[in-house]
Design an enzyme around this catalytic site. Structure first.
Site, PDB file in Angstrom:
ATOM      1  N   ASN A  68       0.840  -1.213   0.000  1.00 48.23           N
ATOM      2  CA  ASN A  68       0.000   0.000   0.000  1.00 48.23           C
ATOM      3  C   ASN A  68       0.869   1.255   0.000  1.00 48.23           C
ATOM      4  O   ASN A  68       0.554   2.236  -0.675  1.00 48.23           O
ATOM      5  CB  ASN A  68      -0.939  -0.001   1.205  1.00 48.23           C
ATOM      6  CG  ASN A  68      -2.200  -0.797   0.954  1.00 48.23           C
ATOM      7  OD1 ASN A  68      -3.063  -0.383   0.191  1.00 48.23           O
ATOM      8  ND2 ASN A  68      -2.286  -1.971   1.571  1.00 48.23           N
TER       9      ASN A  68
ATOM     10  N   LEU B 107      -1.230   1.596  19.032  1.00 50.21           N
ATOM     11  CA  LEU B 107      -0.762   2.906  19.512  1.00 50.21           C
ATOM     12  C   LEU B 107      -1.532   3.269  20.788  1.00 50.21           C
ATOM     13  O   LEU B 107      -2.692   2.862  20.953  1.00 50.21           O
ATOM     14  CB  LEU B 107      -0.994   3.962  18.427  1.00 50.21           C
ATOM     15  CG  LEU B 107      -0.192   3.718  17.135  1.00 50.21           C
ATOM     16  CD1 LEU B 107      -0.800   4.468  15.957  1.00 50.21           C
ATOM     17  CD2 LEU B 107       1.272   4.120  17.338  1.00 50.21           C
TER      18      LEU B 107
ATOM     19  N   ASN C 280      -6.236   4.789   8.459  1.00 53.04           N
ATOM     20  CA  ASN C 280      -5.772   3.401   8.353  1.00 53.04           C
ATOM     21  C   ASN C 280      -6.554   2.724   7.239  1.00 53.04           C
ATOM     22  O   ASN C 280      -7.668   3.142   6.915  1.00 53.04           O
ATOM     23  CB  ASN C 280      -6.040   2.673   9.679  1.00 53.04           C
ATOM     24  CG  ASN C 280      -5.585   1.229   9.660  1.00 53.04           C
ATOM     25  OD1 ASN C 280      -4.473   0.923   9.205  1.00 53.04           O
ATOM     26  ND2 ASN C 280      -6.423   0.321  10.131  1.00 53.04           N
TER      27      ASN C 280
ATOM     28  N   HIS D 138      -8.083  -1.050   6.265  1.00 55.15           N
ATOM     29  CA  HIS D 138      -8.392  -2.342   6.880  1.00 55.15           C
ATOM     30  C   HIS D 138      -8.984  -3.252   5.806  1.00 55.15           C
ATOM     31  O   HIS D 138      -9.865  -2.819   5.052  1.00 55.15           O
ATOM     32  CB  HIS D 138      -9.383  -2.149   8.032  1.00 55.15           C
ATOM     33  CG  HIS D 138      -9.694  -3.429   8.745  1.00 55.15           C
ATOM     34  ND1 HIS D 138      -8.807  -4.023   9.611  1.00 55.15           N
ATOM     35  CD2 HIS D 138     -10.771  -4.241   8.686  1.00 55.15           C
ATOM     36  CE1 HIS D 138      -9.329  -5.144  10.060  1.00 55.15           C
ATOM     37  NE2 HIS D 138     -10.525  -5.311   9.519  1.00 55.15           N
TER      38      HIS D 138
ATOM     39  N   SER E  75     -11.620  -0.967   3.669  1.00 52.88           N
ATOM     40  CA  SER E  75     -12.137   0.302   4.182  1.00 52.88           C
ATOM     41  C   SER E  75     -10.984   1.195   4.588  1.00 52.88           C
ATOM     42  O   SER E  75     -10.024   0.725   5.212  1.00 52.88           O
ATOM     43  CB  SER E  75     -12.996   0.064   5.436  1.00 52.88           C
ATOM     44  OG  SER E  75     -13.991  -0.907   5.220  1.00 52.88           O
TER      45      SER E  75
ATOM     46  N   ASP F  41      -9.953  -0.458  14.728  1.00 53.25           N
ATOM     47  CA  ASP F  41     -10.723  -0.600  13.474  1.00 53.25           C
ATOM     48  C   ASP F  41     -12.151  -0.069  13.584  1.00 53.25           C
ATOM     49  O   ASP F  41     -13.055  -0.548  12.885  1.00 53.25           O
ATOM     50  CB  ASP F  41     -10.749  -2.072  13.013  1.00 53.25           C
ATOM     51  CG  ASP F  41      -9.356  -2.629  12.777  1.00 53.25           C
ATOM     52  OD1 ASP F  41      -8.472  -1.859  12.368  1.00 53.25           O
ATOM     53  OD2 ASP F  41      -9.156  -3.837  13.023  1.00 53.25           O
TER      54      ASP F  41
ATOM     55  N   GLU G 259      -7.358  -2.191  -2.533  1.00 58.83           N
ATOM     56  CA  GLU G 259      -6.668  -1.362  -1.528  1.00 58.83           C
ATOM     57  C   GLU G 259      -5.749  -0.359  -2.216  1.00 58.83           C
ATOM     58  O   GLU G 259      -5.691   0.820  -1.850  1.00 58.83           O
ATOM     59  CB  GLU G 259      -5.848  -2.238  -0.567  1.00 58.83           C
ATOM     60  CG  GLU G 259      -6.688  -3.114   0.328  1.00 58.83           C
ATOM     61  CD  GLU G 259      -5.858  -3.786   1.415  1.00 58.83           C
ATOM     62  OE1 GLU G 259      -4.955  -3.155   1.975  1.00 58.83           O
ATOM     63  OE2 GLU G 259      -6.132  -4.968   1.710  1.00 58.83           O
TER      64      GLU G 259
HETATM   65  C1  GRF Z   1      -3.151  -4.738   3.978  1.00 55.90           C
HETATM   66  O1  GRF Z   1      -4.012  -5.792   3.643  1.00 55.90           O
HETATM   67  C2  GRF Z   1      -3.844  -3.743   4.865  1.00 55.90           C
HETATM   68  O2  GRF Z   1      -5.208  -3.609   4.608  1.00 55.90           O
HETATM   69  C3  GRF Z   1      -3.638  -4.314   6.242  1.00 55.90           C
HETATM   70  O3  GRF Z   1      -2.352  -4.858   6.217  1.00 55.90           O
HETATM   71  C4  GRF Z   1      -2.006  -5.200   4.875  1.00 55.90           C
HETATM   72  C5  GRF Z   1      -0.718  -4.485   4.566  1.00 55.90           C
HETATM   73  O4  GRF Z   1      -0.188  -4.873   3.320  1.00 55.90           O
HETATM   74  N1  GRF Z   1      -3.849  -3.312   7.240  1.00 55.90           N
HETATM   75  P1  GRF Z   1       0.994  -4.039   2.695  1.00 55.90           P
HETATM   76  O5  GRF Z   1       2.134  -4.038   3.705  1.00 55.90           O
HETATM   77  O6  GRF Z   1       0.509  -2.671   2.387  1.00 55.90           O
HETATM   78  O7  GRF Z   1       1.372  -4.811   1.460  1.00 55.90           O
END
Ligand code: GRF
Length: 220
Positions: A20, A99, A113, A115, A142, A151, A180
């Site tokens: 991400n 945190l 964040n 999720h 999300s 979350d 994502e």
């Molecule tokens: C993702 O699926 C995100 O939604 C979750 O952790 C994963 C992180 O993947 N919170 P990356 O490190 O961004 O590849």
């Protein structure tokens, strides 16, 4: 966006591979993107994402949580890094460390964040396996503001994917992560560009364009 509007200074916090993070860094290269990724922090020195950030020319450093006696002192070290870089918005991207409430409250309305579920379903871990076990036909991801409860913060944007016959947790995760990578840069742009903000415990969209942009993220 007018050249006179300064870009928001963003830190991305990771713990792992950082896919991400990579999508956010790529999106932020666009001249009209309203945020600049100026720092990547990881609580794990071995996070693969640290090298990926450095390869992209972004300063990246580990604040190893194991070096601190408690959560408060770890969070204080994070805060010092964020202050030194003049950070305005925090983006959690696979950051696997809880945190403290004090840190979260200090960043209220300025920390988001992603999720991997359609919240409020499947908070916590193993979301894809739990979605399969629950038999839902629709799953997704999300982006939400971070609040002390895990979350549970107000939702900025969501993207949905179908659950297909024969899916296992890996095939479903692979379908969700594609969304994502699309959703997070769009949601950050909404917030950094002033189109959306946290107000009275809910997300408020300030323009029709921002509201429409959020709604459009729903469609596949
Ligand atoms: C993702 O699926 C995100 O939604 C979750 O952790 C994963 C992180 O993947 N919170 P990356 O490190 O961004 O590849």
């Amino acid at each position: 966006m007018s050249a006179a509007v300064p870009k928001k200074r963003v830190a991305i916090l990771i713990s792992g591979r950082g896919s991400n993070m990579v999508s956010l860094i790529a999106a932020a290269r666009a001249p009209d993107y309203p945020a600049e990724i100026v720092l990547v922090l990881s609580n794990r020195p071995d996070a693969a994402g640290l090298d990926r950030a450095r390869e992209a020319g972004i300063p990246a450093c580990a604040v190893d949580h194991r070096a601190f006696a408690d959560r408060a002192s770890f969070d204080a070290a994070l805060q010092a890094e964020l202050d030194a870089a003049g950070i305005e918005l925090i983006v959690l991207a696979g950051f696997m460390r809880i945190l403290t409430d004090a840190f979260v409250e200090a960043w209220a309305g300025r920390m988001i964040n992603i999720h991997p579920s359609l919240l409020p379903l499947f908070k916590g871990t193993h979301t894809h396996q739990r979605a399969l076990e629950a038999g839902v036909r629709l799953h997704g991801c999300s982006v939400h503001y971070v609040v002390p409860e895990l979350d549970a913060g107000p939702i900025v944007a969501q993207a949905a994917v179908p659950v297909l016959p024969g899916d296992d947790a890996d095939t479903l995760a692979a379908r969700v992560i594609v969304q994502e990578h699309r959703l997070y840069p769009a949601a950050l742009a909404l917030i950094a560009g002033g189109g959306a903000a946290l107000e009275g415990g809910r997300v408020r969209f300030f323009t029709d364009r921002a509201r429409d942009a959020s709604a459009a993220l729903l469609s596949l």
